[in-house]
Design an enzyme around this catalytic site. Structure first.
Site, PDB file in Angstrom:
ATOM      1  N   CYS A  92     -27.108   0.330 -10.650  1.00 56.81           N
ATOM      2  CA  CYS A  92     -27.447   0.861  -9.612  1.00 56.81           C
ATOM      3  C   CYS A  92     -26.438   1.988  -9.414  1.00 56.81           C
ATOM      4  O   CYS A  92     -25.534   2.377 -10.244  1.00 56.81           O
ATOM      5  CB  CYS A  92     -26.823  -0.065  -8.624  1.00 56.81           C
ATOM      6  SG  CYS A  92     -26.640   1.180  -6.533  1.00 56.81           S
ATOM      7  N   HIS A 134     -34.457  -3.037  -3.572  1.00 63.86           N
ATOM      8  CA  HIS A 134     -32.977  -2.243  -4.251  1.00 63.86           C
ATOM      9  C   HIS A 134     -33.119  -1.112  -2.982  1.00 63.86           C
ATOM     10  O   HIS A 134     -31.544  -0.838  -2.820  1.00 63.86           O
ATOM     11  CB  HIS A 134     -32.792  -2.095  -5.492  1.00 63.86           C
ATOM     12  CG  HIS A 134     -31.789  -1.372  -6.707  1.00 63.86           C
ATOM     13  ND1 HIS A 134     -30.834  -1.950  -6.911  1.00 63.86           N
ATOM     14  CD2 HIS A 134     -30.604  -0.460  -5.385  1.00 63.86           C
ATOM     15  CE1 HIS A 134     -29.458  -1.149  -6.826  1.00 63.86           C
ATOM     16  NE2 HIS A 134     -29.781  -0.577  -5.549  1.00 63.86           N
ATOM     17  N   GLU A 135     -33.450  -0.530  -3.142  1.00 66.12           N
ATOM     18  CA  GLU A 135     -33.289   0.895  -2.330  1.00 66.12           C
ATOM     19  C   GLU A 135     -33.376   0.565  -0.733  1.00 66.12           C
ATOM     20  O   GLU A 135     -32.225   1.103  -0.302  1.00 66.12           O
ATOM     21  CB  GLU A 135     -34.308   1.909  -2.423  1.00 66.12           C
ATOM     22  CG  GLU A 135     -34.607   2.546  -4.170  1.00 66.12           C
ATOM     23  CD  GLU A 135     -33.385   3.052  -4.373  1.00 66.12           C
ATOM     24  OE1 GLU A 135     -31.930   2.914  -4.297  1.00 66.12           O
ATOM     25  OE2 GLU A 135     -33.082   2.998  -5.874  1.00 66.12           O
ATOM     26  N   HIS A 138     -30.148  -0.373   0.271  1.00 64.94           N
ATOM     27  CA  HIS A 138     -28.580   0.163   0.994  1.00 64.94           C
ATOM     28  C   HIS A 138     -28.884   0.787   2.192  1.00 64.94           C
ATOM     29  O   HIS A 138     -28.030   1.075   2.816  1.00 64.94           O
ATOM     30  CB  HIS A 138     -29.199   1.891  -0.686  1.00 64.94           C
ATOM     31  CG  HIS A 138     -28.263   1.277  -1.389  1.00 64.94           C
ATOM     32  ND1 HIS A 138     -27.136   1.465  -1.622  1.00 64.94           N
ATOM     33  CD2 HIS A 138     -28.863   0.697  -3.011  1.00 64.94           C
ATOM     34  CE1 HIS A 138     -26.924   1.024  -3.036  1.00 64.94           C
ATOM     35  NE2 HIS A 138     -28.253   1.337  -4.403  1.00 64.94           N
TER      36      HIS A 138
HETATM   37 NI    NI Z   1     -28.488   1.509  -6.065  1.00 63.99          NI
END
Ligand code: NI
Length: 169
Positions: A92, A134-135, A138
């Site tokens: 990341c 993953h995104e 966030h």
């Molecule tokens: Ni990330």
């Protein structure tokens, strides 16, 4: 990692077509490309909006990954298809120089809007599905280390993968 803006829940976008959104997307694309990211979420550049971008033809940080089409995804909604999960190595841009083994759903439907507010509806698998999960994490204040099940599988790139010369974000 450690910045409270990365731990906050981001707000939905409503201002499609506004110059602020266009400028945010330009900043995000420049940042992702400069850092060889596979994706980027707005909170990673300090903007608490539900905007992610991702995609690449090939990526030096993930040399074995299949290409993913460049995508702007706003107000995303994820629906895992089935229970099946895979463990895969993730890094990341907000956790530089490190990798961890993270479980993600293998098959995923995602919906949302593009930069013009037009609907997106896709069904994807494998690395494409991993990047989206993953995104979008966030946007909910979740960084990948929080998803790691076995913390022995978390460490520095050069210790985990000696000689592979992964870009150090
Ligand atoms: Ni990330």
């Amino acid at each position: 990692m450690g910045d409270p803006r990365l731990l906050a829940v981001a707000a939905p976008v409503s201002g499609f077509g506004a110059p602020e959104l266009e400028n945010l997307l330009i900043d995000m694309r420049d940042t992702m490309r400069d850092l060889n990211g596979a994706g980027l979420a707005a909170p990673q550049i300090g903007v608490g909006l539900r905007v992610v971008i991702f995609g690449f033809e090939s990526n030096p940080r993930y040399p074995e990954a299949d290409s993913v089409p460049f995508t702007v995804l706003i107000n995303p909604v994820l629906t895992p298809l089935g229970e099946e999960q895979d463990e895969g190595w993730e890094g990341c841009l907000s956790v530089p120089g490190m990798r961890g083994l993270v479980p993600r759903y293998r098959n995923l439907r995602y919906t949302g809007e593009d930069a013009a507010g037009m609907p997106i509806d896709r069904t994807v698998s494998d690395f494409h599905a991993r990047v989206v999960q993953h995104e979008v994490d966030h946007l909910d204040g979740i960084l990948y280390p929080q998803r790691i099940r076995d913390l022995t599988q978390f460490g520095f790139n050069d210790a985990l993968f000696p000689g592979e010369d992964i870009p150090d974000d």
